[in-house]
Design an enzyme around this catalytic site. Sequence first.
Site, PDB file in Angstrom:
ATOM      1  N   SER A   1     -21.741  47.788 -22.784  1.00 38.50           N
ATOM      2  CA  SER A   1     -21.926  49.187 -21.850  1.00 38.50           C
ATOM      3  C   SER A   1     -21.455  50.263 -23.038  1.00 38.50           C
ATOM      4  O   SER A   1     -20.514  50.032 -23.889  1.00 38.50           O
ATOM      5  CB  SER A   1     -21.252  49.717 -21.394  1.00 38.50           C
ATOM      6  OG  SER A   1     -21.787  48.505 -19.924  1.00 38.50           O
TER       7      SER A   1
ATOM      8  N   ALA B   1     -18.543  45.368 -22.563  1.00 34.10           N
ATOM      9  CA  ALA B   1     -17.277  46.379 -22.518  1.00 34.10           C
ATOM     10  C   ALA B   1     -16.093  45.931 -21.112  1.00 34.10           C
ATOM     11  O   ALA B   1     -16.056  45.017 -20.846  1.00 34.10           O
ATOM     12  CB  ALA B   1     -17.509  47.790 -21.992  1.00 34.10           C
TER      13      ALA B   1
ATOM     14  N   ASN C   1     -10.432  49.847 -22.263  1.00 36.69           N
ATOM     15  CA  ASN C   1      -9.410  50.367 -21.259  1.00 36.69           C
ATOM     16  C   ASN C   1      -8.654  49.353 -21.047  1.00 36.69           C
ATOM     17  O   ASN C   1      -9.050  48.792 -21.107  1.00 36.69           O
ATOM     18  CB  ASN C   1     -10.336  51.164 -19.585  1.00 36.69           C
ATOM     19  CG  ASN C   1     -10.761  49.801 -19.340  1.00 36.69           C
ATOM     20  OD1 ASN C   1     -12.340  49.800 -19.367  1.00 36.69           O
ATOM     21  ND2 ASN C   1      -9.822  49.309 -18.057  1.00 36.69           N
TER      22      ASN C   1
ATOM     23  N   HIS D   1     -26.854  52.241 -20.297  1.00 41.00           N
ATOM     24  CA  HIS D   1     -27.821  50.568 -21.017  1.00 41.00           C
ATOM     25  C   HIS D   1     -29.247  50.703 -21.215  1.00 41.00           C
ATOM     26  O   HIS D   1     -29.584  51.519 -19.672  1.00 41.00           O
ATOM     27  CB  HIS D   1     -27.875  48.901 -19.510  1.00 41.00           C
ATOM     28  CG  HIS D   1     -26.647  48.181 -19.890  1.00 41.00           C
ATOM     29  ND1 HIS D   1     -26.313  48.164 -20.915  1.00 41.00           N
ATOM     30  CD2 HIS D   1     -24.757  49.553 -19.711  1.00 41.00           C
ATOM     31  CE1 HIS D   1     -24.668  47.180 -20.410  1.00 41.00           C
ATOM     32  NE2 HIS D   1     -24.047  48.093 -19.310  1.00 41.00           N
TER      33      HIS D   1
ATOM     34  N   HIS E   1     -15.867  54.400 -15.326  1.00 40.25           N
ATOM     35  CA  HIS E   1     -16.531  54.067 -16.631  1.00 40.25           C
ATOM     36  C   HIS E   1     -17.454  54.836 -17.161  1.00 40.25           C
ATOM     37  O   HIS E   1     -17.428  54.763 -18.286  1.00 40.25           O
ATOM     38  CB  HIS E   1     -18.272  54.157 -15.203  1.00 40.25           C
ATOM     39  CG  HIS E   1     -19.420  53.765 -16.072  1.00 40.25           C
ATOM     40  ND1 HIS E   1     -19.180  52.144 -16.974  1.00 40.25           N
ATOM     41  CD2 HIS E   1     -20.693  53.721 -16.661  1.00 40.25           C
ATOM     42  CE1 HIS E   1     -20.256  52.006 -17.691  1.00 40.25           C
ATOM     43  NE2 HIS E   1     -21.762  53.318 -17.269  1.00 40.25           N
TER      44      HIS E   1
ATOM     45  N   MET F   1     -17.247  42.561 -16.636  1.00 45.26           N
ATOM     46  CA  MET F   1     -18.099  41.818 -14.911  1.00 45.26           C
ATOM     47  C   MET F   1     -19.974  41.593 -15.752  1.00 45.26           C
ATOM     48  O   MET F   1     -20.286  42.217 -14.676  1.00 45.26           O
ATOM     49  CB  MET F   1     -18.051  42.950 -14.770  1.00 45.26           C
ATOM     50  CG  MET F   1     -17.576  44.416 -14.225  1.00 45.26           C
ATOM     51  SD  MET F   1     -17.691  45.800 -13.269  1.00 45.26           S
ATOM     52  CE  MET F   1     -15.800  46.429 -12.843  1.00 45.26           C
ATOM     53  N   SER F   2     -19.576  41.085 -17.022  1.00 49.46           N
ATOM     54  CA  SER F   2     -20.662  40.104 -17.385  1.00 49.46           C
ATOM     55  C   SER F   2     -20.455  39.357 -18.626  1.00 49.46           C
ATOM     56  O   SER F   2     -18.947  38.643 -18.160  1.00 49.46           O
ATOM     57  CB  SER F   2     -21.213  41.326 -18.150  1.00 49.46           C
ATOM     58  OG  SER F   2     -20.942  41.944 -19.867  1.00 49.46           O
TER      59      SER F   2
ATOM     60  N   HIS G   1     -26.780  43.482 -14.684  1.00 48.39           N
ATOM     61  CA  HIS G   1     -25.399  42.033 -14.194  1.00 48.39           C
ATOM     62  C   HIS G   1     -25.303  42.096 -12.578  1.00 48.39           C
ATOM     63  O   HIS G   1     -26.677  42.147 -11.626  1.00 48.39           O
ATOM     64  CB  HIS G   1     -24.745  43.244 -13.665  1.00 48.39           C
ATOM     65  CG  HIS G   1     -23.950  44.615 -15.567  1.00 48.39           C
ATOM     66  ND1 HIS G   1     -24.641  44.943 -15.622  1.00 48.39           N
ATOM     67  CD2 HIS G   1     -23.355  43.959 -16.672  1.00 48.39           C
ATOM     68  CE1 HIS G   1     -24.310  45.721 -16.431  1.00 48.39           C
ATOM     69  NE2 HIS G   1     -23.394  45.154 -16.955  1.00 48.39           N
TER      70      HIS G   1
ATOM     71  N   TYR H   1     -23.991  42.798 -10.292  1.00 50.16           N
ATOM     72  CA  TYR H   1     -22.840  43.654  -9.105  1.00 50.16           C
ATOM     73  C   TYR H   1     -24.421  44.737  -9.099  1.00 50.16           C
ATOM     74  O   TYR H   1     -24.213  45.455  -7.636  1.00 50.16           O
ATOM     75  CB  TYR H   1     -21.695  44.554  -9.733  1.00 50.16           C
ATOM     76  CG  TYR H   1     -22.222  45.224 -10.640  1.00 50.16           C
ATOM     77  CD1 TYR H   1     -22.649  46.412 -11.043  1.00 50.16           C
ATOM     78  CD2 TYR H   1     -21.438  45.111 -12.711  1.00 50.16           C
ATOM     79  CE1 TYR H   1     -23.181  46.835 -12.443  1.00 50.16           C
ATOM     80  CE2 TYR H   1     -21.649  45.694 -12.877  1.00 50.16           C
ATOM     81  CZ  TYR H   1     -22.405  46.311 -13.282  1.00 50.16           C
ATOM     82  OH  TYR H   1     -22.341  47.301 -14.388  1.00 50.16           O
ATOM     83  N   GLU H   2     -25.281  44.149  -9.833  1.00 52.65           N
ATOM     84  CA  GLU H   2     -26.176  45.140  -9.086  1.00 52.65           C
ATOM     85  C   GLU H   2     -27.557  44.688  -8.648  1.00 52.65           C
ATOM     86  O   GLU H   2     -28.578  45.754  -8.120  1.00 52.65           O
ATOM     87  CB  GLU H   2     -27.675  45.772 -10.813  1.00 52.65           C
ATOM     88  CG  GLU H   2     -26.757  46.550 -11.760  1.00 52.65           C
ATOM     89  CD  GLU H   2     -27.634  46.564 -12.843  1.00 52.65           C
ATOM     90  OE1 GLU H   2     -28.696  47.553 -13.013  1.00 52.65           O
ATOM     91  OE2 GLU H   2     -27.486  45.591 -13.613  1.00 52.65           O
TER      92      GLU H   2
HETATM   93  N1  HPA Z   1     -12.587  45.960 -15.805  1.00 52.54           N
HETATM   94  C1  HPA Z   1     -13.411  45.256 -14.959  1.00 52.54           C
HETATM   95  N2  HPA Z   1     -14.637  45.157 -15.988  1.00 52.54           N
HETATM   96  C2  HPA Z   1     -14.675  46.314 -16.561  1.00 52.54           C
HETATM   97  C3  HPA Z   1     -13.075  46.961 -17.218  1.00 52.54           C
HETATM   98  C4  HPA Z   1     -12.309  46.753 -16.444  1.00 52.54           C
HETATM   99  O1  HPA Z   1     -11.280  46.631 -17.003  1.00 52.54           O
HETATM  100  N3  HPA Z   1     -13.700  47.735 -18.252  1.00 52.54           N
HETATM  101  C5  HPA Z   1     -14.728  48.133 -18.938  1.00 52.54           C
HETATM  102  N4  HPA Z   1     -15.310  46.413 -18.158  1.00 52.54           N
END
Ligand code: HPA
Length: 267
Positions: A28, A107, A229, A59, A241, A205-206, A77, A79-80
Amino acid sequence: MEEKYLAACEYIKNRTKFRPEVAVILGSGLGDFAERFNNAEHVSYKDIPYFPTSTVEGHAGKFVISENVMCMQGRVHYYEGYKMEDVTFAIRVMHIFGIKKIIITNAAGGVNKSFNPGDLMIITDHINMMGTNPLIGKNIDIFGPRFPDMSEAYNKDLIKIAEKCAAENNIETKKGVYISMTGPSFETPAEIKMASILGADAVGMSTVPEVIVANHCGMKVLGISCITNMAAGVSQKPLCHEEVIETGNAVKSKFAVLIQSILDNII
Ligand code: HPA
């Protein structure tokens, strides 16, 4: 079932004369890296038979294939709503294509309190908290064994090369363990506290499904997280996001220098 992978691979091979053996999956906000390959062939996921296409902002959804490197601008992903088989489809297609080494980027949120947004973390190992495994189901023996070893899921030689490249380019990197959650909700502070107790340094998440399938088929894997972050509760700020994409943008030049330097050392 194998036919799907073969059909997708054939399509890509027919679209380019290039036969790279190294691939990069761009996470991402990190997709811009692929723009540097001038004479590359662009192959949209949506044109490839059986290929799943991403629905997430940040993406792009295409392969950028040049003489020595195959980039994936965007991934799908769990989650999609995709099955693990779809999430990892590209890895097997790339294996059949002839990819031997893969740099998987993402990310991620910083769990380790000594991290800062904008840090790059070389992944040393992972913890799979997705509650499933992409290899569940009948083993496809042509890809790999029923019970693949995961004791060096992130190749030690590639980690050494990444550290050397970072040092040569004066880029500070962290090293650590990546823990994968399904998302799409960001974690709660309690979940991040758990992740920290379990030994995780970054959360995302990947990556983990792809790394498992890449190891299964014998690829050498390097993983790099961009800490976009601080994870929930580590920072008191609500997560979004947009911040993930913004930090991705802010670090893209440093990220590009590191990835290019690594590529120069491994192709
Ligand atoms: N948590 C999960 N996935 C992420 C995060 C997070 O804080 N930042 C970027 N992808």
